[in-house]
Design an enzyme around this catalytic site. Structure first.
Site: not given
Ligand code: FPP
Length: 255
Positions: A35-37, A39-40, A48, A52, A82, A84, A86, A146
């Site tokens: 989580d946090g992509n 906000r990063w 956003r 990701h 959930e 979807w 977005r 793994l």
């Molecule tokens: C949550 O951060 C992250 C996700 C919903 C997507 C995660 C996906 C990846 C890290 C890449 C996937 C890659 C593969 C290969 C499957 P958020 O968007 O909810 O962050 P926020 O809470 O800061 O808005």
């Protein structure tokens, strides 16, 4: 290494102490809520989706770190049932990431004997996404290292509802009496049926919640939360989490 040495020589700080991890008691299954992509990215003035994309690089780092520690299963919550909701653009971007990741990394995953899996519903995933994932699953299915398990289009409540429907059908057919239903029947109907339950759940980004993730399977998992956003999560933090896991006493309701 060089940076640590420079810091130590300049007297501006101690070299980081290595994180002690015992060879025994490595969690067999670690599941991560990445989580946090968003906000990063926002913090950097980026869209956003840039978060990701950076999150994909963290997947590589942590897969290598988990493999090196001898973790057997790494489950990554990559897209929930959930998600979807977005904006369409963001969903489309997220649906392209598996093929980008796998195109870049499949050769190394194969070299490292990693087995790729998907835990989630395939029906509404776009054909191009599914084709890439299925190809990786096929190419790695005999690998014995793994298990890299992508929870993709996954939701735990839907998984439980589906399991209950399967069991109810067995009861209706007279194959199972309601009073004979055991925990094992439920576990066997979940998408994780042939995997051990997670020993540890990690969530990044400072949110302290579970978000419909492996609710049944995490009954005795150790939970570990960090404020760090997923794209910044690195091997050292991962090792810190495992090190703390090793210091916890898992009692499973006993004393
Ligand atoms: C949550 O951060 C992250 C996700 C919903 C997507 C995660 C996906 C990846 C890290 C890449 C996937 C890659 C593969 C290969 C499957 P958020 O968007 O909810 O962050 P926020 O809470 O800061 O808005």
């Amino acid at each position: 290494m060089w940076n640590k040495l420079k810091r130590w020589l300049s007297g501006s700080g101690q070299a980081d102490a290595p994180i002690a991890i015992g060879r025994e008691n490595i969690p067999e299954h670690i599941a991560i809520i990445m989580d946090g992509n968003g906000r990063w990215a926002k913090r950097r003035g980026l869209p956003r989706v840039a978060g990701h994309h950076a999150g994909m690089k963290a997947i590589k780092r942590i897969t290598i770190a988990a493999d090196e520690l001898g973790v057997k299963v790494l489950t990554l919550y990559s897209f929930s049932t959930e998600n979807w909701k977005r904006p369409v653009d963001e969903v489309e971007f997220l649906m392209k990431l598996p093929q980008e990741f796998l195109a870049l990394e499949i050769d190394e995953l194969i070299r490292k004997n990693v087995q790729v899996r998907m835990m989630g519903w395939r029906d509404n995933v776009p054909a191009h996404t599914l084709a890439a994932v299925e190809e990786a699953i096929e190419r790695t299915k005999h690998n014995t290292g793994l298990i890299l398990n992508f929870a993709f289009n996954y939701g735990s409540r839907l998984e439980l509802v589906t399991a209950i429907q399967t069991i109810a059908e067995a009861v209706r057919r007279g194959e199972l009496m309601p009073q004979d239903i055991q925990e094992e029947h439920i576990s066997a109907c979940l998408l994780s049926a042939d995997l051990p339950d997670p020993d540890m759940i990690i969530r990044t980004s400072g949110e302290i919640r579970i978000s419909n993730f492996m609710l049944w399977q995490m009954a005795y998992a150790e939970l570990w939360f960090t404020d760090v956003y997923w794209p910044d999560f690195d091997e050292t933090m991962f090792r810190q989490a495992v090190s703390e896991y090793q210091r916890r006493a898992r009692r499973y309701g006993g004393i």
